[in-house]
Design a protein around this motif. Sequence first.
Motif, short mmCIF file in Angstrom:
data_model
loop_
_atom_site.label_atom_id
_atom_site.label_comp_id
_atom_site.label_asym_id
_atom_site.label_seq_id
_atom_site.Cartn_x
_atom_site.Cartn_y
_atom_site.Cartn_z
N GLU A 22 0.83 -1.19 0.00
CA GLU A 22 0.00 0.00 0.00
C GLU A 22 0.87 1.25 0.00
OE1 GLU A 22 -2.27 -3.20 0.38
OE2 GLU A 22 -0.70 -2.74 1.82
N MET A 24 2.28 4.85 0.84
CA MET A 24 2.41 5.54 2.11
C MET A 24 3.34 6.73 1.93
SD MET A 24 3.46 3.90 5.78
CE MET A 24 3.48 4.89 7.27
N VAL A 27 7.43 6.71 1.69
CA VAL A 27 7.93 5.36 1.42
C VAL A 27 8.05 5.18 -0.09
CG1 VAL A 27 7.53 2.89 1.66
CG2 VAL A 27 6.90 4.44 3.52
N PRO A 30 6.88 0.87 -1.96
CA PRO A 30 6.42 0.05 -0.84
C PRO A 30 6.22 -1.41 -1.25
CG PRO A 30 4.64 1.41 -1.67
CD PRO A 30 5.89 1.88 -2.35
N HIS A 56 10.13 -0.16 4.44
CA HIS A 56 9.39 0.03 3.20
C HIS A 56 8.27 -1.00 3.03
CE1 HIS A 56 12.59 -2.87 2.50
NE2 HIS A 56 11.88 -3.35 1.49
N THR A 58 4.74 -2.26 3.76
CA THR A 58 3.49 -1.70 4.28
C THR A 58 2.39 -2.74 4.41
OG1 THR A 58 2.81 -1.06 2.03
CG2 THR A 58 4.02 0.59 3.34
N HIS A 59 2.64 -3.96 3.93
CA HIS A 59 1.63 -5.03 4.02
C HIS A 59 2.35 -6.34 4.35
CE1 HIS A 59 -1.83 -7.45 1.88
NE2 HIS A 59 -1.65 -7.80 3.14
N TRP A 80 6.41 0.04 9.92
CA TRP A 80 5.65 0.97 9.10
C TRP A 80 4.48 0.29 8.38
CZ3 TRP A 80 7.41 6.09 6.99
CH2 TRP A 80 8.29 6.71 7.88
N LEU A 81 4.04 -0.82 8.86
CA LEU A 81 2.94 -1.54 8.21
C LEU A 81 1.66 -0.72 8.20
CD1 LEU A 81 3.21 -5.20 9.58
CD2 LEU A 81 3.90 -4.35 7.33
N ARG A 82 0.93 -0.87 7.09
CA ARG A 82 -0.44 -0.37 7.02
C ARG A 82 -1.43 -1.52 7.23
NH1 ARG A 82 -0.39 4.86 4.67
NH2 ARG A 82 -2.60 4.94 5.28
#
Length: 208
Positions: A22, A24, A27, A30, A56, A58-59, A80-82
């Motif tokens: 995702e 961000m 980043v 990502p 980097h 995010t998932h 830094w995960l979404r």
Amino acid sequence: EARNRLYKLIRQCWQRVGPEGEEMPGVIRPQALILDDLPMGRHLVGMPKLRANFDHVTHLSLRNTSLLASQTQFLEPFRWLRQLDLTGNLLNRLPPEVSEMWFLTHLTLIDNDIALTQSAVARLKKLTQLKWLNMNGNPLVLVPDISHMPHLEILTLVGCCIDRWPVGLFSKPRPRHIYLDRRLNRLEQIPVVAPGSFRAELLTRTRL
């Protein structure tokens, strides 16, 4: 074969040549690290700690990997995960590493064996950016505190052995498209709310 696949996935992710994650702010390129169905519970016994930079990513998805609560230090580099998906593992407590993931918007913990403690509730409360929280199929006992989650759009707590409403649910207006699922619990009371209020609307949007 599974270890070799794991090595390749982690290396590709580190090199930023794997699946895209995702977007961000801040980043570049990502990444999404998908480790679903790999026997991580076995691999992590002898796997060295990841010391490279994975900010980097995010998932991260670890669905059905037999991950144990004692092995969640694997999550530490992914601050830094979404989106984090830990569906179908062997966790009996909320991973403490989750509370350091300040930017998390989607947290899925379906079908583990997680029982919340007071400290776990406090850690979960810190995830103020959450839009999606799915804890179906866990014997939570305690309810999550969502009072500091103004962006929450989906909250599912099906079959979680709870008899109360989430703390802070009715403390402020919620998104009009919010989805709440409280089925298969031991709920005994419905809050008294003013007709036509946002609290009344929240009740009508809740699946019981």
